[in-house]
Design a protein around this motif. Sequence first.
Motif, PDB file in Angstrom:
ATOM      1  N   ALA A  93       0.858  -1.152   0.252  1.00  0.00           N
ATOM      2  CA  ALA A  93       0.140  -0.118  -0.069  1.00  0.00           C
ATOM      3  C   ALA A  93       0.841   1.215  -0.016  1.00  0.00           C
ATOM      4  O   ALA A  93       0.177   2.386  -0.290  1.00  0.00           O
ATOM      5  CB  ALA A  93      -0.756  -0.133   1.322  1.00  0.00           C
ATOM      6  N   TYR A  94       2.192   1.230   0.163  1.00  0.00           N
ATOM      7  CA  TYR A  94       2.972   2.434   0.444  1.00  0.00           C
ATOM      8  C   TYR A  94       3.142   2.944  -1.007  1.00  0.00           C
ATOM      9  O   TYR A  94       3.360   2.458  -1.851  1.00  0.00           O
ATOM     10  CB  TYR A  94       4.255   1.954   0.977  1.00  0.00           C
ATOM     11  N   PRO A  95       2.818   4.343  -1.040  1.00  0.00           N
ATOM     12  CA  PRO A  95       3.014   5.165  -2.235  1.00  0.00           C
ATOM     13  C   PRO A  95       4.351   5.457  -2.504  1.00  0.00           C
ATOM     14  O   PRO A  95       4.841   6.840  -2.404  1.00  0.00           O
ATOM     15  CB  PRO A  95       1.940   6.383  -1.862  1.00  0.00           C
ATOM     16  N   PHE A  96       5.118   4.518  -2.987  1.00  0.00           N
ATOM     17  CA  PHE A  96       6.592   4.823  -3.440  1.00  0.00           C
ATOM     18  C   PHE A  96       6.814   6.127  -4.474  1.00  0.00           C
ATOM     19  O   PHE A  96       5.888   5.930  -5.421  1.00  0.00           O
ATOM     20  CB  PHE A  96       7.413   3.755  -3.722  1.00  0.00           C
ATOM     21  N   THR A  97       7.926   6.489  -4.509  1.00  0.00           N
ATOM     22  CA  THR A  97       8.054   7.868  -5.389  1.00  0.00           C
ATOM     23  C   THR A  97       9.250   7.458  -6.240  1.00  0.00           C
ATOM     24  O   THR A  97      10.219   6.425  -5.948  1.00  0.00           O
ATOM     25  CB  THR A  97       8.203   9.186  -4.671  1.00  0.00           C
ATOM     26  N   LEU A  98       9.765   8.110  -7.227  1.00  0.00           N
ATOM     27  CA  LEU A  98      10.710   7.873  -8.117  1.00  0.00           C
ATOM     28  C   LEU A  98      11.987   8.171  -7.185  1.00  0.00           C
ATOM     29  O   LEU A  98      13.158   7.524  -7.293  1.00  0.00           O
ATOM     30  CB  LEU A  98      10.831   8.330  -9.416  1.00  0.00           C
ATOM     31  N   ALA A  99      12.096   9.219  -6.294  1.00  0.00           N
ATOM     32  CA  ALA A  99      13.046   9.623  -5.457  1.00  0.00           C
ATOM     33  C   ALA A  99      13.562   8.357  -4.664  1.00  0.00           C
ATOM     34  O   ALA A  99      14.595   8.618  -3.735  1.00  0.00           O
ATOM     35  CB  ALA A  99      12.695  10.891  -4.682  1.00  0.00           C
ATOM     36  N   GLN A 100      12.631   7.369  -4.287  1.00  0.00           N
ATOM     37  CA  GLN A 100      12.869   6.363  -3.593  1.00  0.00           C
ATOM     38  C   GLN A 100      13.443   5.018  -4.185  1.00  0.00           C
ATOM     39  O   GLN A 100      13.563   3.947  -3.695  1.00  0.00           O
ATOM     40  CB  GLN A 100      11.755   5.916  -2.612  1.00  0.00           C
ATOM     41  N   VAL A 101      13.512   4.985  -5.547  1.00  0.00           N
ATOM     42  CA  VAL A 101      14.178   4.013  -6.384  1.00  0.00           C
ATOM     43  C   VAL A 101      15.588   4.025  -6.855  1.00  0.00           C
ATOM     44  O   VAL A 101      15.579   5.398  -7.055  1.00  0.00           O
ATOM     45  CB  VAL A 101      13.054   3.790  -7.519  1.00  0.00           C
ATOM     46  N   SER A 102      16.346   3.319  -7.267  1.00  0.00           N
ATOM     47  CA  SER A 102      17.517   3.425  -7.614  1.00  0.00           C
ATOM     48  C   SER A 102      17.647   3.985  -8.979  1.00  0.00           C
ATOM     49  O   SER A 102      16.830   3.747 -10.101  1.00  0.00           O
ATOM     50  CB  SER A 102      18.203   2.045  -7.711  1.00  0.00           C
ATOM     51  N   LYS A 103      18.543   5.124  -9.282  1.00  0.00           N
ATOM     52  CA  LYS A 103      18.666   5.617 -10.459  1.00  0.00           C
ATOM     53  C   LYS A 103      19.591   4.908 -11.574  1.00  0.00           C
ATOM     54  O   LYS A 103      19.909   5.070 -12.599  1.00  0.00           O
ATOM     55  CB  LYS A 103      19.413   7.056 -10.428  1.00  0.00           C
ATOM     56  N   TRP A 104      20.086   3.447 -10.996  1.00  0.00           N
ATOM     57  CA  TRP A 104      20.461   2.830 -11.777  1.00  0.00           C
ATOM     58  C   TRP A 104      19.765   1.834 -12.739  1.00  0.00           C
ATOM     59  O   TRP A 104      19.954   1.312 -13.791  1.00  0.00           O
ATOM     60  CB  TRP A 104      21.583   1.805 -10.946  1.00  0.00           C
ATOM     61  N   ASP A 105      18.390   1.758 -12.130  1.00  0.00           N
ATOM     62  CA  ASP A 105      17.489   0.891 -13.031  1.00  0.00           C
ATOM     63  C   ASP A 105      16.143   1.239 -12.731  1.00  0.00           C
ATOM     64  O   ASP A 105      15.256   1.060 -13.273  1.00  0.00           O
ATOM     65  CB  ASP A 105      17.445  -0.712 -12.563  1.00  0.00           C
ATOM     66  N   TYR A 106      15.991   2.452 -11.941  1.00  0.00           N
ATOM     67  CA  TYR A 106      14.431   2.785 -11.958  1.00  0.00           C
ATOM     68  C   TYR A 106      13.417   1.627 -11.437  1.00  0.00           C
ATOM     69  O   TYR A 106      12.431   1.965 -11.709  1.00  0.00           O
ATOM     70  CB  TYR A 106      14.096   3.618 -13.041  1.00  0.00           C
ATOM     71  N   PHE A 107      14.109   0.706 -10.683  1.00  0.00           N
ATOM     72  CA  PHE A 107      13.038  -0.258 -10.003  1.00  0.00           C
ATOM     73  C   PHE A 107      13.410  -0.542  -8.612  1.00  0.00           C
ATOM     74  O   PHE A 107      12.411  -0.555  -7.875  1.00  0.00           O
ATOM     75  CB  PHE A 107      13.515  -1.457 -11.009  1.00  0.00           C
ATOM     76  N   HIS A 108      14.582  -0.954  -8.335  1.00  0.00           N
ATOM     77  CA  HIS A 108      14.857  -1.377  -7.193  1.00  0.00           C
ATOM     78  C   HIS A 108      15.034   0.045  -6.105  1.00  0.00           C
ATOM     79  O   HIS A 108      15.318   0.915  -6.202  1.00  0.00           O
ATOM     80  CB  HIS A 108      16.042  -1.960  -7.145  1.00  0.00           C
ATOM     81  N   PRO A 109      14.390  -0.322  -4.596  1.00  0.00           N
ATOM     82  CA  PRO A 109      14.669   0.843  -3.983  1.00  0.00           C
ATOM     83  C   PRO A 109      16.224   1.154  -3.548  1.00  0.00           C
ATOM     84  O   PRO A 109      17.166   0.272  -3.506  1.00  0.00           O
ATOM     85  CB  PRO A 109      14.199   0.018  -2.580  1.00  0.00           C
ATOM     86  N   ASN A 110      16.488   2.295  -3.540  1.00  0.00           N
ATOM     87  CA  ASN A 110      17.308   3.187  -3.024  1.00  0.00           C
ATOM     88  C   ASN A 110      17.588   3.001  -1.761  1.00  0.00           C
ATOM     89  O   ASN A 110      17.030   2.413  -1.013  1.00  0.00           O
ATOM     90  CB  ASN A 110      17.913   4.278  -3.856  1.00  0.00           C
ATOM     91  N   SER A 111      18.818   3.828  -1.210  1.00  0.00           N
ATOM     92  CA  SER A 111      18.941   3.876   0.362  1.00  0.00           C
ATOM     93  C   SER A 111      17.642   4.284   1.127  1.00  0.00           C
ATOM     94  O   SER A 111      17.104   3.804   2.158  1.00  0.00           O
ATOM     95  CB  SER A 111      20.114   4.619   0.656  1.00  0.00           C
ATOM     96  N   GLU A 112      17.087   5.433   0.270  1.00  0.00           N
ATOM     97  CA  GLU A 112      16.007   6.099   1.315  1.00  0.00           C
ATOM     98  C   GLU A 112      14.915   4.854   1.008  1.00  0.00           C
ATOM     99  O   GLU A 112      14.067   4.621   2.021  1.00  0.00           O
ATOM    100  CB  GLU A 112      15.689   7.329   0.496  1.00  0.00           C
ATOM    101  N   GLY A 113      14.584   4.438  -0.058  1.00  0.00           N
ATOM    102  CA  GLY A 113      13.437   3.484  -0.223  1.00  0.00           C
ATOM    103  C   GLY A 113      13.767   2.295   0.687  1.00  0.00           C
ATOM    104  O   GLY A 113      12.892   1.556   1.274  1.00  0.00           O
ATOM    105  N   GLN A 114      15.018   1.904   0.855  1.00  0.00           N
ATOM    106  CA  GLN A 114      15.311   0.830   1.986  1.00  0.00           C
ATOM    107  C   GLN A 114      15.015   1.201   3.562  1.00  0.00           C
ATOM    108  O   GLN A 114      14.386   0.248   4.101  1.00  0.00           O
ATOM    109  CB  GLN A 114      16.711   0.230   1.884  1.00  0.00           C
ATOM    110  N   GLN A 115      15.326   2.482   3.672  1.00  0.00           N
ATOM    111  CA  GLN A 115      14.900   2.844   5.089  1.00  0.00           C
ATOM    112  C   GLN A 115      13.394   2.721   5.191  1.00  0.00           C
ATOM    113  O   GLN A 115      13.075   2.740   6.357  1.00  0.00           O
ATOM    114  CB  GLN A 115      15.579   4.303   5.140  1.00  0.00           C
ATOM    115  N   ILE A 116      12.701   3.252   4.290  1.00  0.00           N
ATOM    116  CA  ILE A 116      11.275   3.324   4.316  1.00  0.00           C
ATOM    117  C   ILE A 116      10.675   2.007   4.478  1.00  0.00           C
ATOM    118  O   ILE A 116       9.964   1.831   5.508  1.00  0.00           O
ATOM    119  CB  ILE A 116      10.695   4.004   3.184  1.00  0.00           C
TER     120      ILE A 116
END
Length: 279
Positions: free
Chosen positions: A239-262
């Motif tokens: 249900a969490y509304p992830f944003t592009l700021a929270q995914v890796s700029k290497w693939d625009y798919f996996h969580p980046n550090s911020e996404g992992q923290q969330i």
Amino acid sequence: MIRHVLTAVVLVSGSGSVTSSAAASSLEPLPGVMAALGDSVSAGFNACGWYVSCTSRSWSAGDNAEVRSHYVRLAERGPSLHGHNRNFAVPGATSADLMGQVDKAIAEKAEYVTILLGAQDACVRTETAMTPVALFRRRVEAAMGKLRAELPGARVFVASIPDLRRLWQVGKDNAIARTFWGLGRICQAMLANPTSTKRADVQRRARVRDRVRDFNREWARACLAFGPRCRTDEGAVFAYPFTLAQVSKWDYFHPNSEGQQILADITFKKGFDWSNDTL
């Protein structure tokens, strides 16, 4: 989700004063070993570099201070877990790989196991290649059954699979994201033809999303069957509304550090009531 309930005993003295004591026995003892099972998300893939696993930034068993994984939060509560964080998650893993990871957790005598797995059962090249729900159910039930039989005292936490359509929604208008999705052939069951509004593509995305929801329901059922030592996040990750700021700029798919923290934050809140040896 079945929850432990804290109880209080209230004693009223003859003078009218009130004292109370919480039943601390309802708190879970801190684990001595924890294990992360799952796919690229739990492996921290692309969270720190170009197409590499960054297990230190895993939401589950990582040791990065900014991500504040389950491991970091539990290690802060007492010394028993320090250095005993095992990560058996593998990028690309599907439900077919779950039993092998369970065997590794059993070999390590894990007392706390986290699972986030199933996205790769839906993130395939074509819709028809998605794992059938019945097969997913059998694999999950078998793996959870073995965990229960071999590690009867372990606590298990199951995170829901993220909403893949949400990723499409936030990335479809970004040219760079679309380029990565296309060149990398990433999750084409959902992300193929990302700008198309044709009925066939709209319905395909809806069916893929429904399959993920079916997988999450199977996880919830398996956790319930496991018993009171299993928790789910009650769909919080989905249900969490992830944003592009929270995914890796290497693939625009996996969580980046911020996404992992969330991920760490929203799942830990849904988990067990742990004891605190530092108090």
